[in-house]
Design a protein around this motif. Structure first.
Motif, short mmCIF file in Angstrom:
data_model
loop_
_atom_site.label_atom_id
_atom_site.label_comp_id
_atom_site.label_asym_id
_atom_site.label_seq_id
_atom_site.Cartn_x
_atom_site.Cartn_y
_atom_site.Cartn_z
N HIS A 1 -0.46 21.73 1.84
CA HIS A 1 -1.71 22.37 1.45
C HIS A 1 -2.30 23.24 2.56
N LEU B 1 1.91 12.13 -8.46
CA LEU B 1 0.72 12.29 -7.62
C LEU B 1 0.33 13.76 -7.69
N ILE C 1 1.82 15.91 2.00
CA ILE C 1 1.06 16.71 1.04
C ILE C 1 0.07 17.61 1.76
N TYR D 1 -11.81 13.64 -3.67
CA TYR D 1 -11.41 14.80 -2.89
C TYR D 1 -11.78 14.64 -1.42
N LEU E 1 0.86 11.17 2.05
CA LEU E 1 -0.36 11.95 2.28
C LEU E 1 -0.18 12.98 3.40
N SER F 1 -2.06 16.75 -6.58
CA SER F 1 -2.99 17.18 -5.54
C SER F 1 -3.21 18.68 -5.68
N ILE G 1 -6.96 14.71 -5.04
CA ILE G 1 -5.70 13.98 -5.15
C ILE G 1 -5.87 12.86 -6.17
#
Length: 849
Positions: A705, A725, A701, A744, A698, A727, A763
């Protein structure tokens, strides 16, 4: 093995699946429907389909379009060869059939018609002879059809635009004139038409109003007609005046044989000089193609008339021809001949009086016109591919359901010092057509561009009984297969029904020929595959022990460093335009090429997908952006990071990219996602167990982002046997199932450069099946990425993302069950019929195939 297919109600099928249920005789309605949609000012480029559910459409216009299109299906037939060529943008030249039935005697008419078609094929174009056979307008005839027309001769109805409906409605067989051929060519998406001479204003037309329909057809049908001028039996000055009044450009090709210092005249069929100065003079086919492109964007577009003087060696004496024609016209008047009877009778008289020389000149000038038409069609096709503006609204990119790969019409045209592009020659076309038709590759979808590596993978496995000894050979099995990330992605995309443009390099060696042979054998195009002289193709060689463990491997990848800015730039020049759905590139291309690619994509407004390839190469995307301006700031860098829409790393590559982003941010003093509340992160970890099992997932990711700024930025993280996964950002205003609060992070600290706040980050874990027989994992991730590229090209970037990802997982599972890098069992049905089915445990696959 596929399970037996159960009957599925039409309303449950995808549009592509429904199309397969349409009887073959009725599928051609899609061709005209696209034309009708454009003609009625509707901006959509999608195919409208009949209402198979039996419900009443909401728009009466749709009903009208469907009725018109379905009725056309029974009267217009485009041959597969012509439809395929038009669909992929290859040069096609239309031919009329009146010369077969009324212009030449039998059997000269047969040999001339076949020679015309062969002349066009010899220069790499596709001929499309037009005629009406038993009440059906046929675009593209076979030899048996041509022979039938030639034997029938004047028994076939000479058909113009005005009586086309009558001939078709009564099921007759007819030959087409310039006007009816132009119309049929336009309906089939053909841009260029070669003939001998056009009709015009007849002598005395100021009293009789006997004016050929060819002239008015030119004013309303955007087809370029290549001819030797108006027939000499006509009133050429008035013909030119009438064309100018109708807004038709009249061009004359300067072939170098005109007297210097004098105005270049419009030719007069048998002679080079009609005495009428040409309104416009052109000196090359490329100049004509540019005028065609310009005319296409004008409203409404019109045709162009390109007059090609008869070669000097074939030209008749002007005084002799004038005297013979004057006598023939007088005889025709005395006989009371009118309308369509006049021209054939006068031409026959000229042929008789000339002792057969006029007929020979007729054949020679038609073949010469066909050669020039091929040059124009080839230049226009090249201009259309290279243009960044979609100037050609005709339906050539959407007609065929199954089409062959575009052939390289450049005939060895040099593309740079680094090597030459590989194009399919004419001899390869039929095999490619057959394979592409079998795979149902659909050229109605715009072509994505895939850039990166192509390798030959060689695997040697020792036999259990072997005892390796240093310095000598050992018995075993050797397997070689095509590989390379970009090549694998392109093959998967192609097998799934979308035809990509693959940009890569191979050497001029056995390995390179093996890769090219495999791609051509599958049906893929190799137009942008550069063969580099004197270089070795990238090859990966691995030796495995009897138990399957890797003993030693050699990676010869020097050639991949040659996929630089020059290779990428030239390929983008030829293929990138605003309709390109996606550019996918792997980590094999050089950082300078990455920067160039992102800048070009940003300028055109096309999104990009980056496939990291390996941990060391994965960070190139960050380094390329950071080194663009010496840091992370600046409009250039911001534009590039906003162009990247999709990333497809595995866990290790994800971590490497995130670490490099943090390093660059630390150097620049930029704060990232760390400002996000711990409560939001904890809630996500509770909802998706996989995030708890992999603690770094996480944070990594979220780092990506907060760095890549595309408003709908998406990371598809490959988790191996655990699935994917997914996202991606969701607009703050988005509503519906995909934005359920449990899926989300809200708020998410991201603001676009224009101030629009996208606060929802969705995600979702998509697991793989629990039991899959694994033969080799090579290419599994590439198959998933190929499915993503195909899905974006089919459905658009914002639709069916979940379904596409689930189909990608299925593609990967199919690939791990075979030794090759891409499973041959992949097909278009996978994207059409695989959907995600929520089961409350993170999602599962529902297989309908």
């Amino acid at each position: 093995m596929r399970a037996a297919r159960l009957p599925i109600p039409p309303r449950c099928l995808s549009s592509a699946a429904r199309c397969r249920q349409i009887p073959v005789a009725h599928r051609s309605f899609h061709v005209e429907l696209r034309t009708l949609v454009r003609g009625n000012g509707i901006g959509s480029s999608r195919t409208h389909e009949p209402n198979w559910t039996g419900s009443t459409p909401s728009h009466s216009l749709s009903q009208q379009l469907h009725r018109r299109a379905l009725s056309l299906a029974s009267v217009l037939s485009v041959s597969p060869e012509v439809a395929d060529a038009v669909a992929r943008g290859d040069p096609v030249v239309a031919l009329e059939s009146t010369i077969i039935t009324h212009g030449l005697p039998h059997p000269i008419n047969i040999s001339t018609a076949l020679a015309l078609e062969q002349t066009i094929r010899d220069v790499g174009c596709i001929p499309a002879t037009v005629a009406i056979i038993d009440g059906v307008v046929r675009v593209g005839l076979g030899p048996e059809d041509i022979e039938k027309l030639a034997v029938l001769g004047k028994g076939a109805k000479k058909t113009s635009r005005w009586d086309l409906a009558s001939v078709v409605a009564n099921g007759l067989t007819g030959s087409t004139t310039v006007s009816s051929t132009s119309l049929a060519a336009h309906l089939a998406g053909i841009k260029v038409f070669a003939t001998g001479g056009i009709g015009g204003v007849h002598r005395g037309g100021e009293d009789t109003l006997d004016i050929s329909a060819d002239l008015t057809e030119l004013s309303r049908t955007p087809v370029t007609v290549v001819c030797a001028g108006a027939k000499a039996i006509l009133d050429i000055p008035r013909t030119v005046e009438y064309l100018e009044t109708q807004g038709v450009p009249v061009l004359t090709l300067a072939d170098g044989d005109h007297p210097p210092g004098l105005p270049i005249p419009v030719p007069a069929f048998y002679t080079r000089d009609s005495g009428v100065p040409s309104p416009t003079v052109v000196r090359s086919a490329a100049e004509v193609a540019r005028m065609m492109a310009t005319s296409a964007v004008l409203t409404p577009p019109s045709g162009l008339l390109l007059c090609v003087p008869i070669p000097t060696s074939l030209a008749a004496d002007t005084e002799f021809i004038s005297r013979v024609i004057d006598q023939a016209v007088e005889k025709a008047r005395n006989r009371g001949l009118k309308g369509a009877e006049v021209t054939p009778w006068i031409l026959a008289e000229v042929e008789r009086e000339s002792g057969g020389e006029a007929g020979k000149a007729n054949v020679g000038l038609v073949i010469n016109n066909a050669r020039v038409a091929c040059q124009v069609a080839t230049e226009y096709a090249a201009l259309a591919r290279a243009s960044t503006t979609p100037f050609a609204p005709a339906p050539e990119k959407e007609i065929a359901q199954n089409a062959a790969e575009e052939t390289d019409q450049a005939d060895g045209l040099p593309v740079g010092d680094g090597g030459e592009r590989v194009g399919e020659g004419v001899g390869r076309t039929s095999r490619v057509d057959e394979l592409r038709g079998r795979l149902r590759v659909k050229d109605k979808y715009a072509r994505p561009i895939i850039i990166g590596g192509a390798t030959l993978d060689i695997t040697a496995t020792l036999l259990p009984s072997s005892h390796p000894t240093h310095g000598t050979s050992s018995p075993g099995h050797v397997h070689h297969s095509p590989g390379g990330v970009a090549r694998n992605v392109a093959e998967a995309c192609f097998r799934l029904g979308v035809d990509p443009v693959l940009v890569t390099c191979v050497g001029d060696d056995v390995a390179g020929e093996t890769l090219l042979g495999h791609m051509e054998g599958v049906g893929m195009g190799t137009r942008e595959v550069r063969k580099v002289a004197g270089r070795r193709t990238a090859v990966y060689t691995a030796v495995h022990g009897a138990g399957g463990d890797l003993e030693v491997a050699v990676a010869d990848m020097d050639l991949l460093a040659g996929i630089g800015e020059d290779v990428v730039g030239e390929a983008l020049d030829r293929n990138l335009n605003p309709r390109t759905p996606l550019i996918a590139f792997d980590g094999n291309i050089s950082p300078s090429a990455v920067r160039h690619l992102l800048r070009r994509a940003n300028q055109v407004g096309v999104s990009c997908l980056f496939e990291p390839t390996s941990v060391p190469k994965s960070v190139r995307i960050v380094d390329a952006v950071a080194s663009a301006t010496g840091g992370l700031e600046g409009a250039d860098a911001r534009g590039m990071v906003e162009t990247v829409r999709y990333l497809t790393p595995n866990i290790a590559e994800l971590g490497a990219i995130a670490s490099r982003v943090r390093e660059k941010r630390k150097e620049a003093g930029v704060v990232g996602w760390e400002e996000m509340s711990g409560e939001s992160l904890k809630r996500f970890e509770e909802l998706e167990p996989v995030l708890q099992d992999i603690p770094t997932l996480l944070p990594d990711i979220l780092t990506l982002h907060s760095f890549f700024t595309h408003p709908r930025f998406t990371v598809v993280t490959k988790l191996g046997p655990r699935g994917v996964l997914l996202s991606h950002r969701v607009p703050a205003t988005a509503e519906g199932e995909e934005c359920q609060p449990s899926w989300y992070i809200d708020p998410f600290p991201y603001t676009t450069p224009n101030g629009e706040n996208h606060t929802k980050l969705r995600i979702k874990h998509r697991p793989a099946r629990k039991s899959v027989d694994v033969v080799s994992v090579t290419g599994a991730g590439d198959s998933l990425v190929g499915c993503l590229v195909a899905g974006v090209s089919m459905f658009g970037p914002d639709k069916k993302l979940d379904d596409v990802v689930c189909a990608g997982i299925a593609a990967a599972e199919m690939t791990v069950g075979v030794r090759s890098a891409v499973a041959e069992s992949l097909g278009p049905g996978l994207l059409e019929e695989v959907e995600c089915d929520e089961d409350g445990e993170g999602g599962a696959l529902r297989y309908l195939f």
